[in-house]
Write an enzyme that holds these catalytic residues in place. Sequence first.
Site, short mmCIF file in Angstrom:
data_model
loop_
_atom_site.label_atom_id
_atom_site.label_comp_id
_atom_site.label_asym_id
_atom_site.label_seq_id
_atom_site.Cartn_x
_atom_site.Cartn_y
_atom_site.Cartn_z
N GLN A 161 20.82 -9.71 31.20
CA GLN A 161 20.43 -9.04 30.35
C GLN A 161 20.13 -7.54 30.38
O GLN A 161 19.82 -6.63 31.45
CB GLN A 161 18.79 -9.02 30.19
CG GLN A 161 17.68 -7.91 29.88
CD GLN A 161 17.99 -8.17 28.00
OE1 GLN A 161 18.49 -9.03 27.13
NE2 GLN A 161 18.30 -6.81 27.20
N GLN A 163 20.33 -4.08 28.65
CA GLN A 163 19.28 -3.19 27.86
C GLN A 163 18.21 -2.96 28.52
O GLN A 163 17.23 -3.94 29.09
CB GLN A 163 18.71 -3.46 26.53
CG GLN A 163 18.38 -2.33 25.82
CD GLN A 163 18.21 -2.60 24.16
OE1 GLN A 163 18.17 -4.10 23.55
NE2 GLN A 163 17.53 -1.60 23.03
N PRO A 288 13.65 -13.68 28.96
CA PRO A 288 13.04 -12.38 28.82
C PRO A 288 12.52 -12.01 27.63
O PRO A 288 11.21 -11.73 27.08
CB PRO A 288 12.97 -11.23 29.55
CG PRO A 288 14.18 -11.17 29.87
CD PRO A 288 15.20 -12.22 30.01
N GLY A 290 12.67 -12.08 23.00
CA GLY A 290 13.09 -13.33 21.82
C GLY A 290 14.02 -13.31 21.01
O GLY A 290 15.03 -14.55 21.29
N MET A 292 18.54 -11.14 22.47
CA MET A 292 19.11 -9.72 22.21
C MET A 292 20.69 -10.44 21.43
O MET A 292 21.19 -10.50 21.73
CB MET A 292 19.53 -9.69 23.52
CG MET A 292 19.59 -8.64 24.75
SD MET A 292 19.25 -6.81 24.18
CE MET A 292 21.09 -5.91 23.83
N GLU A 293 20.63 -8.55 21.17
CA GLU A 293 22.00 -7.95 20.09
C GLU A 293 22.99 -8.06 20.95
O GLU A 293 23.91 -7.65 20.41
CB GLU A 293 21.19 -7.03 18.94
CG GLU A 293 21.41 -5.79 19.70
CD GLU A 293 20.41 -5.41 20.31
OE1 GLU A 293 19.33 -6.21 20.35
OE2 GLU A 293 20.03 -3.92 20.52
N GLU A 318 18.04 -10.10 15.35
CA GLU A 318 20.18 -9.18 16.18
C GLU A 318 20.31 -9.83 14.95
O GLU A 318 21.87 -8.63 15.63
CB GLU A 318 19.51 -10.41 17.16
CG GLU A 318 18.66 -10.99 17.82
CD GLU A 318 17.64 -9.54 18.43
OE1 GLU A 318 18.45 -8.78 18.40
OE2 GLU A 318 16.56 -9.97 18.63
N GLU A 340 15.89 -0.36 16.79
CA GLU A 340 14.35 -1.03 16.57
C GLU A 340 13.97 -1.24 15.01
O GLU A 340 13.43 -1.96 14.22
CB GLU A 340 13.82 -1.16 17.95
CG GLU A 340 14.66 -1.71 19.14
CD GLU A 340 15.13 -2.38 19.03
OE1 GLU A 340 15.22 -3.96 18.02
OE2 GLU A 340 15.96 -3.02 19.80
N TYR A 403 9.32 -0.50 16.83
CA TYR A 403 9.42 -1.44 16.24
C TYR A 403 8.62 -0.67 14.22
O TYR A 403 9.21 -1.29 13.18
CB TYR A 403 9.37 -2.63 16.55
CG TYR A 403 9.92 -2.87 16.90
CD1 TYR A 403 10.06 -2.50 18.91
CD2 TYR A 403 11.19 -4.38 17.28
CE1 TYR A 403 11.12 -3.55 19.67
CE2 TYR A 403 11.61 -4.73 17.88
CZ TYR A 403 11.66 -4.06 19.70
OH TYR A 403 11.90 -4.34 20.66
N ARG A 577 9.64 -15.72 27.50
CA ARG A 577 9.46 -14.52 27.15
C ARG A 577 8.74 -13.44 27.62
O ARG A 577 7.08 -13.79 26.73
CB ARG A 577 9.66 -15.04 25.28
CG ARG A 577 9.67 -13.46 24.21
CD ARG A 577 9.96 -14.52 22.88
NE ARG A 577 9.69 -13.08 22.09
CZ ARG A 577 9.59 -13.43 21.23
NH1 ARG A 577 9.67 -14.51 20.68
NH2 ARG A 577 9.93 -12.01 20.20
N1 BES Z 1 16.93 -5.41 21.64
C1 BES Z 1 15.93 -6.18 21.28
C2 BES Z 1 15.71 -6.32 23.03
C3 BES Z 1 14.69 -5.02 23.59
C4 BES Z 1 14.55 -4.59 23.89
C5 BES Z 1 15.72 -4.85 25.48
C6 BES Z 1 14.57 -3.01 24.20
C7 BES Z 1 15.27 -4.91 26.31
C8 BES Z 1 14.93 -3.29 25.34
C9 BES Z 1 16.07 -6.93 20.63
O1 BES Z 1 16.44 -6.78 19.31
C10 BES Z 1 14.76 -7.11 19.90
O2 BES Z 1 13.59 -5.88 19.32
N2 BES Z 1 14.28 -8.29 20.65
C11 BES Z 1 12.95 -8.69 20.17
C12 BES Z 1 12.71 -9.36 18.96
C13 BES Z 1 11.49 -8.83 17.43
C14 BES Z 1 10.82 -7.67 17.31
C15 BES Z 1 12.51 -9.65 16.22
C16 BES Z 1 11.76 -9.46 20.99
O3 BES Z 1 11.96 -9.56 21.93
O4 BES Z 1 10.96 -8.90 20.40
ZN ZN Z 2 15.84 -4.88 17.87
#
Ligand code: BES
Ligand code: ZN
Length: 630
Positions: A161, A163, A288, A290, A292-293, A318, A340, A403, A577
């Site tokens: 992971q 990011q 960790p 939901g 990761m893109e 994603e 985001e 977000y 998660r």
């Molecule tokens: N890119 C993010 C996950 C992330 C953000 C990892 C910042 C590390 C640092 C991923 O696209 C995301 O937003 N996941 C969300 C999904 C949800 C908003 C639909 C999550 O994991 O909750």
């Molecule tokens: Zn995201």
Amino acid sequence: MLRNSSIVILLLCLGACTEEDNYDPAHDYFTFANVEQVTTQHVALDLDVDFVERKLRGYVVLHMTVNDASVDQIVLDTRDLAIDSVVFTNADGTTNVASFALGDTDPIKGTPLLIAIPSDVDRRKEVIVRVDYETSPDSTALQWLPPELTAGNEHPMLFSQSQAIHARSWIPLQDTPVVRLTYEAVIRTPPDLLAVMSANNDPLVPRDGEFGFQMPQPIPSYLFAIAVGNLYFAPLGDDTGVYTEPELLDAAVYEFGELQEMLEKAEQQFGPYRWGRYDVLVLPPSFPYGGMENPRLSFLTPSLLAGDRSLVSVVAHELAHSWSGNLVTNATWRDGWLNEGMTSYLESRLMEIIYDKDRVDEERVLSYQELLLDLERVPLERQALAPRLDSGNADDVQGSIHYHKGQLFLDYLERGFGRDRFDAFLQTYFDDFAFKTITTEEFLNYLDVKLLRATPGVISRKQVEAWMYEPGLPDDAPVPESTTLESAALLARTWAVGEASIEDIPFDEWSPQALIHFINSLPPDLDFARLAMLDEFLGLSDTSNAEIGRTWFIQVAMRRYEAAYPELEAHLKRYGRTRLLSSVYRALAQNGHDRELAKSIFANARHAYHPLTISSIEEVLKRAEAADPM
Ligand code: BES
Ligand code: ZN
């Protein structure tokens, strides 16, 4: 007249900076790399995956463009890496061994690797440098899972992971989204396992212990990704499919059965998908996030496998990052709303096309409620969409503000200019900035030309800047509404005071979102007899829907409904998660009585959590302690 950038600095500085502060909002404060002097174009990785020592071992070759011919040193980001050697390759094939040193370690940024460019290396155009290294078992990006923590219980697994700033803990590189690069890789694994990457995975590749990858589109370093395990593939459509352990494959094929349609609808709405295939990888519970893109291969939590496709908005999210984030990338983590917030907005548009507006309005209302809670919790100076960000943790800057406030801002623009005009704007935005990185201010200037001034009198630059640089929400921010959720909230209140009977509530007709809103709307003084009735009637403590479980156990913990504590504990052990865990731990640790219980559950459960989840929960427990030192 002040120039825009000075206004930005002034606004960002309110309260926090001194006169001589030279904070630069466009600078990435989370890298050591000297990107003004050299920038990476391409890397080649060659790594052995060692499950016994929990290490990746091998080398990376970086192909770098020299922007400043007087450069005499290359600085790369690392964290917990052991560096063996650094060697330059010249155009004629000869090599130069370079001297190198590790600088001082910063607790957040890691350790700079300082490479002296040997004097006889030609640095006019390009340099090619090979770094031999190995990772540490504590690499913050990598989780090495023993067989017990996988679905099959038989084979180990590894996943990354990267990011926000963890790529540096498995590859020495310029770890900043300002730099985009292509990559290729050779990965050697124990026999029988499959390696996949954020690259051109071949579903039919033989499992012979050696895998080759190409990523021909330039990506930022946080999208480098790898997973190795007993993984199998099932197609979902011509260009889509799912990888996971065989034990989860059927469930995943059902849950994500609409993926091909989603991809096709997304292309119609946002413009061409420029990455080739789109597959997803379903990982063990300790993943960790939901989702990761990672490009071409999103990584997903298995908690999405609810059996009823009710949590697929995460997959829509994603997938949408294939445009906002992966194609057009935030220049620094301070501009994270461009990734985001934009993606949350696209996610909602995609969900409207595939399902219907009512379902998405329900999700909009739930997001808005979460945003209001975060605005109570997040310090004012972190509530701007583009906050000052030169310190702190790059992973969790401001809860869900990037977000939900970001999504609301784009809803606001859509409402102002109308859907048709706004859709056309987005398509040109993705075309004009394809494979580029962008700062908030570049976005504002573009928006100014293409929408604000092209259709004057609708929304002013000043109004837009309030969203970007000020805390809270502007007075004219949209307020999402859903009639179903309103009636669920009303029923929660009337049932609570005995004016409605439980049999009369149309739970069967409700979405999981409506039930979540019903639970969240129960009055604080509800008696335990009614909580027990609800739990019994709906089976809340035993729900297989992770989001319903999260909502319910937050209430259980806040209200100290101890009858459901065994199931609360089971929830905290079943999932990994962070989102599903941290708010339940927070509610427990802050209810005035159960901080020790929260700590002891955490002590028992943490061996199964990801290092990033562990640090988030430690932070939650630390804050609970600071807020109320018992
Ligand atoms: N890119 C993010 C996950 C992330 C953000 C990892 C910042 C590390 C640092 C991923 O696209 C995301 O937003 N996941 C969300 C999904 C949800 C908003 C639909 C999550 O994991 O909750
Ligand atoms: Zn995201």
